[in-house]
Design an enzyme around this catalytic site. Structure first.
Site, PDB file in Angstrom:
ATOM      1  CG  HIS A 105      -2.031   1.636   1.821  1.00 28.23           C
ATOM      2  ND1 HIS A 105      -1.268   2.033   2.663  1.00 28.23           N
ATOM      3  CD2 HIS A 105      -3.090   1.323   0.765  1.00 28.23           C
ATOM      4  CE1 HIS A 105      -2.308   2.845   2.404  1.00 28.23           C
ATOM      5  NE2 HIS A 105      -3.221   3.220   1.171  1.00 28.23           N
ATOM      6  CG  ASN A 106      -0.410   4.871   0.161  1.00 27.29           C
ATOM      7  OD1 ASN A 106      -1.127   4.647  -1.194  1.00 27.29           O
ATOM      8  ND2 ASN A 106      -1.311   5.731   1.220  1.00 27.29           N
ATOM      9  CD  GLU A 135      -1.651   2.352  -3.211  1.00 29.06           C
ATOM     10  OE1 GLU A 135      -2.720   3.499  -3.687  1.00 29.06           O
ATOM     11  OE2 GLU A 135      -1.734   2.335  -2.165  1.00 29.06           O
ATOM     12  CG  ASP A 137      -1.029   6.555  -4.827  1.00 31.08           C
ATOM     13  OD1 ASP A 137      -1.622   6.301  -5.423  1.00 31.08           O
ATOM     14  OD2 ASP A 137      -1.256   7.257  -3.290  1.00 31.08           O
ATOM     15  CG  HIS A 150      -0.743   9.816   0.606  1.00 33.63           C
ATOM     16  ND1 HIS A 150      -1.127   9.644   1.180  1.00 33.63           N
ATOM     17  CD2 HIS A 150      -1.841   9.123   0.068  1.00 33.63           C
ATOM     18  CE1 HIS A 150      -2.212   9.340   2.156  1.00 33.63           C
ATOM     19  NE2 HIS A 150      -2.526   8.899   0.920  1.00 33.63           N
ATOM     20  CD  GLU A 184      -5.182   6.508  -5.101  1.00 37.49           C
ATOM     21  OE1 GLU A 184      -5.525   6.858  -5.065  1.00 37.49           O
ATOM     22  OE2 GLU A 184      -5.283   5.472  -5.131  1.00 37.49           O
ATOM     23  CG  ASP A 504      11.875 -13.552  36.401  1.00 33.51           C
ATOM     24  OD1 ASP A 504      13.208 -14.093  36.365  1.00 33.51           O
ATOM     25  OD2 ASP A 504      11.315 -12.523  36.612  1.00 33.51           O
ATOM     26  CG  HIS A 558       6.950 -13.092  34.522  1.00 31.99           C
ATOM     27  ND1 HIS A 558       5.015 -12.876  34.708  1.00 31.99           N
ATOM     28  CD2 HIS A 558       6.603 -12.769  35.958  1.00 31.99           C
ATOM     29  CE1 HIS A 558       4.363 -12.418  35.497  1.00 31.99           C
ATOM     30  NE2 HIS A 558       5.142 -13.085  36.993  1.00 31.99           N
TER      31      HIS A 558
END
Length: 578
Positions: A105-106, A135, A137, A150, A184, A504, A558
């Site tokens: 994505h992008n 992608e 754009d 973007h 896009e 731990d 822990h």
């Protein structure tokens, strides 16, 4: 010098009749009984001793001492991951709709969605990481040169031409299978023509699909047939346009641009599912999500109408007209944009279309791709997941993150894989749990970017949300023995730094798959021992659909007020050694 590991020493003497070394026969019994290896040859066993035994005397007698045995167990040969899955091992001759496809994505962004830098190097990075859908754009740039960034943000800009050249260079260095170029398009026609010109000049034969024969009934070709090819995903001019027209209008139903698809308010979308409409939100912003959700509700509404026929005529007419008003939605005005024929002609198998009718869309032709944001898909998952599975059997679907993820965080991809969504778009620049799941998913087929779906997702009716999604199929039992750890690091942000704190540790094992399969178990905590903690515990899981499950191992420290992360390993169930 290797510190003797007590757990491995005990295993070794149990197979060597209390001797300090394993001979060829002892080693074979260990590999067959414990590692479940079959078809072992003497040559393979001799090769193990020759490769891992450091003692010359042991080599002379062709035996494996504790140091050699430890070397072997700590090497990739002792890994839980099936080494055969480092290469392509699945059938690659089925239609593209039968595969999950690694998707970015992008792709151009190095950080968040608002202020980060755009870099051409990101395309090289994701392609070398096995990604097969990137992608792009595109916006009008200065001097007639299309740019990528973007839109409507402060992200930096890079040249479209530079991106295409980078894709051309790195597209097939990691995987020979097809790359999908998801465009896009926000450019005017003159710069669209420039884009088409660069694509043809730079990619050349990689765009040529004339020798690729489509399947019958307009089914998509296979990854095998499309080897070395780049598919342009974008809008396409309508077939009824004059053949000599150099440009034409494309309606908003053919766009699939992310800005238009994303909803402003997920709560309003959920209200639409329940039949109530929000009055404080513009119709234009609610239109898309509501129309998709209603297409899912259509069958249920038809049943209601049949039931209403038993009522009085007046009541039935009133009810039917009210239902029609709820189901059918006609937007008053459609946005259009001009599209260049030169760019349109580069699109063949991956035409971008909106989702307008889930139940029937894609029956006539699979040569199309739709994009939905996570908010809309999440609503569909709640309403009718089996319908989404059927939709994904007919055509390609891409799921992308909500625009609210301005920090480029990633969603959990597993629910979308559970319904057969092909292209689940991830922000590759953001490391973390979700990207680790994505990496584990695609590692099981040589990291080639394509994973074959289970048969039940490709043909049959399948509902991943049911308690018994595969009636008649036996559950698979996974039994894991957590033996020990070695030289575990301190937590990254430990309170006392590198001194004064002894961890731990405990191990947590998580199954990630269908909802019915998701579960967690953990070992006991070993106090004050990060050097060689011993657990010797067995964890047992029952899994309905192992073909789609991931197994995640996490080590935690822990703490009285919580726990600190030490490390993780995630493996597809099907890639685990028996």
């Amino acid at each position: 010098m290797i510190s003797t590991r007590r757990d491995l020493y005990l295993i070794m003497i149990s197979y060597s009749n209390q001797k300090e070394v394993l001979d060829i026969h002892d080693l074979a019994r260990f590999l067959e009984n414990e590692q479940k290896m079959r078809g072992l040859t003497r040559e393979h066993l001799v090769d193990i001793v020759a490769k891992f035994e450091p003692c010359p005397e042991n080599l002379q007698h062709m035996v494996l001492g504790i140091d050699g045995f430890t070397n072997y167990m700590r090497s990739p040969a002792g890994d839980i991951f099936n080494p055969e899955h480092n290469q392509v091992n699945q059938d690659m001759t089925q239609p593209l709709t039968n595969y999950f496809i690694a998707t970015s994505h992008n792709t151009y962004l190095t950080g968040d969605q608002l202020l980060s830098q755009s870099r051409v190097e990101m395309y090289a990075y994701v392609l070398q990481a096995g990604c097969r859908c990137v992608e792009v754009d595109c916006w009008d740039g200065p001097d007639g040169e299309p740019i990528i960034h973007h839109g409507y943000t402060l992200t930096s800009k890079i040249l479209f031409k530079d991106v295409v050249e980078t894709i051309n260079k790195y597209a097939f260095t990691k995987s020979p299978y097809p790359v999908i170029l998801s465009i896009e398009n926000h450019c005017t026609v003159p710069q669209q023509k420039k884009m088409a010109e660069y694509l043809k000049e730079v990619l050349q034969d990689k765009l040529d699909l004339t020798n690729v024969s489509g399947h019958e009934c307009k089914k998509l070709p296979s990854p095998e047939i499309l080897k070395g090819k780049i598919l342009v995903k974008g809008k396409k001019l309508p077939a009824n346009l004059e053949p000599d027209a150099e440009e034409g209008d494309v309606s908003d139903e053919d766009t699939g641009n992310e800005e238009e698809d994303d909803s402003d308010d997920s709560d309003n979308d959920l209200q639409d599912v329940n039949g109530a409409e929000s009055t404080n939100q513009p119709k234009k912003k609610r239109r898309f999500g509501r129309s998709i959700i209603r297409s899912f509700k259509r069958k249920r509404k038809k049943k209601i109408r049949m039931k209403n026929k038993t009522m009085s005529d007046g009541e039935s007419d009133h009810s039917s007209s009210r239902e029609r008003a709820q189901i059918v939605y006609h937007p008053k005005k459609r946005k259009t944009m001009r599209l260049s024929r030169a760019l349109s002609d580069l699109v063949k198998y991956t035409k971008s279309v909106r989702v307008h009718e889930i139940e029937t869309q894609g029956f006539l032709s699979s040569w199309q791709v739709s994009s939905l944001n996570e908010t809309v898909v999440n609503q569909i998952l709640q309403l009718k997941p089996a319908g989404l599975v059927r939709f994904n059997q007919r055509q390609l679907l891409r799921v992308y993150p909500s625009n609210f993820r301005v920090d480029s965080s990633n969603f959990n991809p597993q629910p979308y894989w559970n319904t057969g969504c092909h292209m689940v778009a991830m922000n590759y620049q953001t490391e973390g749990r979700m990207l680790e799941l994505n990496r584990a998913k695609f590692s099981s087929n040589g990291n080639c970017g394509y994973i074959l779906k289970p048969k039940s997702m490709c043909k049959a009716a399948f509902n991943p949300m049911m308690e018994d999604p595969l009636p008649g199929h036996k559950k698979t039992q996974l039994m894991l023995k957590i033996i020990s750890g070695q030289q575990l690091p301190k937590p990254k942000d430990s309170m006392f730094g590198d001194r004064g704190e002894i961890i731990d540790p405990f191990v947590e094992v998580e199954i990630i798959g269908l909802p019915v399969d998701c579960s967690k178990q953990q070992t006991r905590v070993v106090d004050d021992n990060g050097f060689n903690p011993m657990w010797e515990e067995t964890l047992v899981f029952s899994i309905q659909m192992p073909q789609i499950a991931l197994v995640r191992f996490q080590v935690w420290d822990h703490d009285p007020i919580g726990r600190d992360f030490i490390g993780q390993r995630t493996v597809a169930f099907t890639s685990m050694m028996p």
